[in-house]
Scaffold this active site. Structure first.
Site, PDB file in Angstrom:
ATOM      1  N   GLY A 180       0.829  -1.197   0.000  1.00 27.63           N
ATOM      2  CA  GLY A 180       0.000   0.000   0.000  1.00 27.63           C
ATOM      3  C   GLY A 180       0.860   1.242   0.000  1.00 27.63           C
ATOM      4  O   GLY A 180       2.076   1.210   0.214  1.00 27.63           O
ATOM      5  N   GLY A 193       0.819   5.181   1.613  1.00 33.94           N
ATOM      6  CA  GLY A 193       0.190   6.099   2.551  1.00 33.94           C
ATOM      7  C   GLY A 193       0.744   7.495   2.384  1.00 33.94           C
ATOM      8  O   GLY A 193       1.500   7.795   1.453  1.00 33.94           O
ATOM      9  N   GLY A 194       0.377   8.367   3.322  1.00 34.85           N
ATOM     10  CA  GLY A 194       0.807   9.749   3.247  1.00 34.85           C
ATOM     11  C   GLY A 194       2.288   9.922   3.501  1.00 34.85           C
ATOM     12  O   GLY A 194       2.867  10.948   3.169  1.00 34.85           O
ATOM     13  N   GLY A 248       4.723   7.307   2.826  1.00 37.50           N
ATOM     14  CA  GLY A 248       5.601   6.403   2.110  1.00 37.50           C
ATOM     15  C   GLY A 248       4.907   5.142   1.645  1.00 37.50           C
ATOM     16  O   GLY A 248       3.719   4.927   1.876  1.00 37.50           O
ATOM     17  N   VAL A 251       4.692   0.893   1.447  1.00 36.70           N
ATOM     18  CA  VAL A 251       4.921  -0.247   2.330  1.00 36.70           C
ATOM     19  C   VAL A 251       5.007  -1.512   1.481  1.00 36.70           C
ATOM     20  O   VAL A 251       4.126  -1.776   0.653  1.00 36.70           O
ATOM     21  CB  VAL A 251       3.796  -0.393   3.381  1.00 36.70           C
ATOM     22  N   LYS A 281       8.588  -0.112   5.360  1.00 38.24           N
ATOM     23  CA  LYS A 281       8.048   1.178   4.962  1.00 38.24           C
ATOM     24  C   LYS A 281       9.178   2.050   4.436  1.00 38.24           C
ATOM     25  O   LYS A 281      10.179   2.276   5.118  1.00 38.24           O
ATOM     26  CB  LYS A 281       7.354   1.868   6.140  1.00 38.24           C
ATOM     27  N   ASP A 299      -1.678   9.712  15.131  1.00 41.89           N
ATOM     28  CA  ASP A 299      -2.272   9.369  13.835  1.00 41.89           C
ATOM     29  C   ASP A 299      -3.119   8.105  13.944  1.00 41.89           C
ATOM     30  O   ASP A 299      -2.993   7.185  13.131  1.00 41.89           O
ATOM     31  CB  ASP A 299      -1.179   9.192  12.781  1.00 41.89           C
TER      32      ASP A 299
END
Length: 668
Positions: A359, A361-362, A364, A366, A381, A477
């Site tokens: 996936g 994300g904001g 980086g 993974v 990550k 987060d």
């Protein structure tokens, strides 16, 4: 005619010679001391063996082993008929040496059992003590002190680094994270069981007081005055007259070797004899993978190569070194055990191949990976980080967070650095992130039972971060995409890239505002300080998205919290529930989660519950106060609303039925 007997003085000489050849062992029928187990008469199975130097190996870095090592003869634990179990005392030195630093699977245990024939199949969380059919059975008559390096929520493990007292089951009667109490019990030092370093354990049972205590310390330290575990335990119904004593161990995917270096035991009054630590056998030498420098990779010299071939080989070596070049600074030496080589991560992820991408994300990408040496599955990550400003502090914080141990947190295993990039290595979670199962319409939806189990687990993880660890950790987060699901669909809070730490009793520092829209409380933009209440607000938004199957900000700019509050105001709070569930949920639990989400999302930080109160509410040990309609102001686009101040609900005297009636009856 019978042969003549040898002279008496010759017999004496033989006996003296035998004694002098075996000085390290002292033993009576029910007491012994072995400085190295070469002279111990051990009955072993599986991978267990006693080396010529006296080192007892239980598992040998091979996947899927279960092993036992017992004294061949039993010890007598009861006195005259009618008496209870005698007092006993034992101490031993052990070492758990993982192939990958501090990442071990399953564990080992000291065992007192009525038989030496304990289960060998299957390897796993039972550590060779029980199996799926007899775990928890009173007919086992087994006492064990476990050194557990894997967390299994179904057996109520507190973390993956704990010591436990087990009676007939791997669900411990009492357990605690591995630690040593020094300075007369005034200072607590955390220990890592799978550090690869020898440690000493003391186990003492007082037959008169019917109390069992356990202590552990680094080898060479004195026995702690304050034990790690102390339990009231009457063994009269558990022990037979004769019982076998020994060790049991199991290993899994994370390749691990488990050793016993020395052991003493005494049945009856007094302590077990001291071990002579200077006489213990050494641990096998292992390759120093931590010190390997991937920048120094050279092709073998080919003596017969021409100048052209040598130049080509040199060019290839330079290119290869540049490919795996890392940023290493002198200050990073102290964080060595947490540092992975970039070369290993590159191989693990097949060169960060797109097929291994889990996936984006904001912060980086993974990737799934399999570490080449240990074959452990990990998540890597990849974060862009071109600036070195504050890198030392950031790495120190990353390494500190790597020491967190809780069954509802994704374990951060370590990091790697190279120019322009930072790589964080986590436990791999096979069922992915929670948001995919909530919002991906192509996936079957999660049942309500699993959702409720997940939100309770995340609450327990946040409580650990806020109150139960040695420092306060503010996650900053909390959201569904940062909650990952293990093989048993247990919720684990991950991605600590934005976390901040401070000491208990001190206040958080002002910092720049970070987070995700819809999960950030209104005061954050004003104060710039992330607090426990900041995480509570985000957790409230998380509760609502899990219950409603909707993101906190959707339908234009309309906030989910306002939609739920409007349903409550109309007396139909359950109308906010995720329609994909088709009404298949426990109404009281759904109402609890929705209302608790509203309380956590209160615009006033002082009005929000603490995570300890949240856990109590979800466990049914307290009931929420009712919302006050007079203090509520609804707005369609993020308008403000107010609830009465949450004044510390900790009492269990609130009747759950009263709570259910007040919530289900609506607000107006």
């Amino acid at each position: 005619m019978a042969a003549a007997l040898p002279p008496l003085h010759l017999l004496l000489e033989v006996l003296v010679t035998i004694f002098l050849l075996h000085p390290p062992v002292s033993r009576t029928d029910d007491s012994f001391v072995f400085n190295g187990l070469r002279a111990a008469n051990m009955s072993v199975d599986g991978a267990a063996l006693v080396a010529p130097n006296g080192l007892l190996t239980l598992t040998n870095a091979t996947k899927g082993q279960t092993s036992h090592a017992f004294l061949s003869a039993p010890l007598r634990f009861r006195g005259p008929p009618g008496d209870g179990v005698l007092s006993f005392s034992t101490t031993f030195v052990f070492a758990i040496v993982p192939v990958s630093p501090e990442v071990a699977s399953y564990g080992m245990a000291l065992v007192v059992a009525p038989t030496k024939d304990l289960p060998r199949d299957p390897p796993g969380p039972f550590m060779g003590l029980f199996n799926s059919t007899n775990n928890g059975s009173a007919t086992n008559h087994i006492l064990a002190v476990e050194l557990d390096t894997t967390v299994h929520a179904q057996y109520r493990d507190i973390d993956d680094n704990h010591v436990g007292i087990d009676v007939n089951s791997v669900t411990s009667l009492n357990s605690a994270s591995a630690a040593y109490y020094g300075d007369g019990g005034r200072r607590k030092e955390n220990l890592t069981l799978a550090s690869g370093n020898p440690m000493q354990v003391w186990v003492e049972y007082d037959g008169g007081a019917t109390r069992l205590v356990v202590a552990v310390a680094p080898v060479g330290r004195p026995q702690p005055e304050t034990p790690l575990l102390s339990s009231s335990l009457n063994l009269s119904g558990l022990f037979f007259e004769d019982m076998y004593v020994g060790f049991s161990a199991s290993s899994g995917k994370a390749l691990t070797s488990q050793y016993v270096l020395g052991w003493s035991f005494r049945v009856g009054a007094g302590k077990a004899p001291d071990l002579d630590l200077s006489s213990l056998p050494p641990l096998p030498r292992t390759g120093n993978r931590k010190g390997t420098n991937p920048l120094a990779i050279w092709l073998p010299t080919v003596l017969s190569a021409s100048i052209l071939m040598a130049a080509a080989a040199g060019a290839f070596a330079v290119a290869r070194r540049m490919k795996f070049a890392e940023v290493r600074e002198e200050w990073e030496l102290e964080y060595g055990p947490h540092r992975f080589s970039y070369r290993d991560l590159y191989r693990a992820t097949k060169g960060f191949k797109e097929s291994e991408l889990l996936g984006v994300g904001g912060f980086g990408e993974v990737y799934r990976g399999v570490l080449p040496a240990s074959k452990i599955e990990v998540a890597v990550k990849k974060i862009a980080h071109s600036s070195t400003q504050g890198m030392r502090e950031f790495v120190a914080e990353i390494v500190t967070i790597g020491r967190l141990r809780h069954r509802n947190l994704v374990q951060l295993l370590g990091y790697s650095r190279r120019r322009g990039g930072l790589f964080l290595v986590y436990d791999y979670m096979p069922n992915g992130s929670l948001d995919k199962l909530l919002f991906d319409r192509a996936e079957p939806t999660l049942s309500w039972a699993r959702r409720f189990h997940i939100v309770k687990g995340v609450a327990a993880g946040l409580l650990y971060l806020h109150e139960e660890w040695e420092q306060v950790v503010i996650h900053r987060d909390v959201k569904a995409s940062n909650v990952l699901l293990d093989g048993d669909f247990n919720g684990r809070l991950g991605d600590f890239g934005l976390s901040r730490l401070y000491d208990h009793g001190s206040g958080p520092q002002t910092t720049h505002v970070v987070g995700t829209m819809g999960y950030m409380p209104p005061e954050l933009a004003r104060t710039g300080k992330a607090t426990k209440a900041t995480d509570v607000y985000a957790y409230g938004a998380f509760l609502l998205e899990v219950a409603c199957g909707r993101r906190p900000v959707g339908d234009g700019d309309r906030r989910l919290v306002n939609c739920v509050l409007e349903c409550w105001g109309n007396g139909e709070v359950l109308k906010a529930a995720d329609p994909r569930l088709g009404g298949e949920y426990e109404e009281r639990e759904m109402a609890l989660v929705l209302m608790l989400g509203l309380h956590c999302c209160n615009p006033s930080p002082a009005a929000r519950p603490s995570m300890r109160q949240v856990v109590q509410l979800l466990d049914g040990d307290a009931a929420l106060p009712e919302l006050s309609p007079e203090m509520m102001s609804l707005g369609d686009h993020g308008g403000s609303w107010h609830l009465q101040v949450f004044d510390g609900v900790t009492s269990s005297s609130y009747a759950s039925s009263k709570f259910t009636e007040s919530v289900l009856s609506g607000g107006r």
